[in-house]
Motif scaffolding. Sequence first.
Motif, PDB file in Angstrom:
ATOM      1  N   LEU A   1       1.014  -1.301   0.156  1.00 23.07           N
ATOM      2  CA  LEU A   1       0.162   0.006   0.057  1.00 23.07           C
ATOM      3  C   LEU A   1       0.903   1.375   0.202  1.00 23.07           C
ATOM      4  O   LEU A   1       0.549   2.112  -0.702  1.00 23.07           O
ATOM      5  CB  LEU A   1      -1.053  -0.141   1.333  1.00 23.07           C
ATOM      6  CG  LEU A   1      -2.159  -1.059   1.260  1.00 23.07           C
ATOM      7  CD1 LEU A   1      -2.761  -1.080   2.539  1.00 23.07           C
ATOM      8  CD2 LEU A   1      -2.997  -0.815   0.028  1.00 23.07           C
ATOM      9  N   CYS A   2       1.834   1.325   0.885  1.00 17.30           N
ATOM     10  CA  CYS A   2       2.881   2.466   1.100  1.00 17.30           C
ATOM     11  C   CYS A   2       3.534   2.650  -0.465  1.00 17.30           C
ATOM     12  O   CYS A   2       3.703   3.689  -0.785  1.00 17.30           O
ATOM     13  CB  CYS A   2       3.734   2.246   1.784  1.00 17.30           C
ATOM     14  SG  CYS A   2       3.116   2.522   3.548  1.00 17.30           S
ATOM     15  N   ILE A   3       3.874   1.726  -1.103  1.00 16.06           N
ATOM     16  CA  ILE A   3       4.587   1.702  -2.595  1.00 16.06           C
ATOM     17  C   ILE A   3       3.721   2.330  -3.487  1.00 16.06           C
ATOM     18  O   ILE A   3       4.160   3.067  -4.177  1.00 16.06           O
ATOM     19  CB  ILE A   3       5.030   0.240  -2.878  1.00 16.06           C
ATOM     20  CG1 ILE A   3       6.492  -0.001  -2.127  1.00 16.06           C
ATOM     21  CG2 ILE A   3       5.367   0.264  -4.348  1.00 16.06           C
ATOM     22  CD1 ILE A   3       7.023  -1.530  -2.297  1.00 16.06           C
ATOM     23  N   ARG A   4       2.420   1.780  -3.358  1.00 25.37           N
ATOM     24  CA  ARG A   4       1.560   2.396  -4.446  1.00 25.37           C
ATOM     25  C   ARG A   4       1.285   3.689  -4.092  1.00 25.37           C
ATOM     26  O   ARG A   4       1.048   4.467  -5.187  1.00 25.37           O
ATOM     27  CB  ARG A   4       0.183   1.464  -4.186  1.00 25.37           C
ATOM     28  CG  ARG A   4       0.094   0.257  -4.644  1.00 25.37           C
ATOM     29  CD  ARG A   4      -1.101  -0.678  -4.893  1.00 25.37           C
ATOM     30  NE  ARG A   4      -2.105   0.453  -5.831  1.00 25.37           N
ATOM     31  CZ  ARG A   4      -3.508   0.651  -5.692  1.00 25.37           C
ATOM     32  NH1 ARG A   4      -4.163  -0.267  -4.938  1.00 25.37           N
ATOM     33  NH2 ARG A   4      -4.005   1.236  -6.785  1.00 25.37           N
ATOM     34  N   ARG A   5       1.263   4.193  -2.886  1.00 25.64           N
ATOM     35  CA  ARG A   5       1.271   5.644  -2.551  1.00 25.64           C
ATOM     36  C   ARG A   5       2.299   6.494  -3.083  1.00 25.64           C
ATOM     37  O   ARG A   5       2.524   7.673  -3.714  1.00 25.64           O
ATOM     38  CB  ARG A   5       0.715   5.990  -1.230  1.00 25.64           C
ATOM     39  CG  ARG A   5       0.637   7.421  -0.768  1.00 25.64           C
ATOM     40  CD  ARG A   5       0.547   7.729   0.323  1.00 25.64           C
ATOM     41  NE  ARG A   5      -0.796   7.624   0.782  1.00 25.64           N
ATOM     42  CZ  ARG A   5      -1.459   7.744   2.081  1.00 25.64           C
ATOM     43  NH1 ARG A   5      -0.659   7.900   3.011  1.00 25.64           N
ATOM     44  NH2 ARG A   5      -2.943   7.599   2.143  1.00 25.64           N
TER      45      ARG A   5
END
Length: 152
Positions: free
Chosen positions: A134-138
């Motif tokens: 999720l953090c990488i996507r953001r």
Amino acid sequence: MFYGAVVWDPWLIVSQIVCLQCLFYLTLGLFMFVLVGSRVSRMSLVYFFDFVTLSPSTLTGWCAIVSFFLSSLAGAGFLLHLVERAKKCLDFSATLFIIHLIITIIYGGWPSTVTWWVVNGTCLLLMALLGEWLCIRRELQEIHITRLRSNV
């Protein structure tokens, strides 16, 4: 300041750990109330911290196991909003479950069932990997820059 040039702030780290721990136990309590509370006459901390309750041999044990997994999924979302960095997700997830292990040892002794270790280890991996994803996507989202053009 450049992205990644972060000053080490221990108060921020401690507050993030405390917030993450509290949010994890709040969601665990919510899921335990919904799933386990409907099956038992009285809810107590036994279902949170006693390793014997995570038993696949009873339906109540399965409800407790599912509660831990759902709380780990929610924990990944908490990592996205509290930690905001993919490279820190494993550290914060491991810290959360180490603190949970310490509380479990204080409450009911050393966890001696394989089920407890498998459930908590899987929840740790689920929370860390989903939080990182999720953090990488953001982090990979486009940064929209609006420019004001002058007609000079």
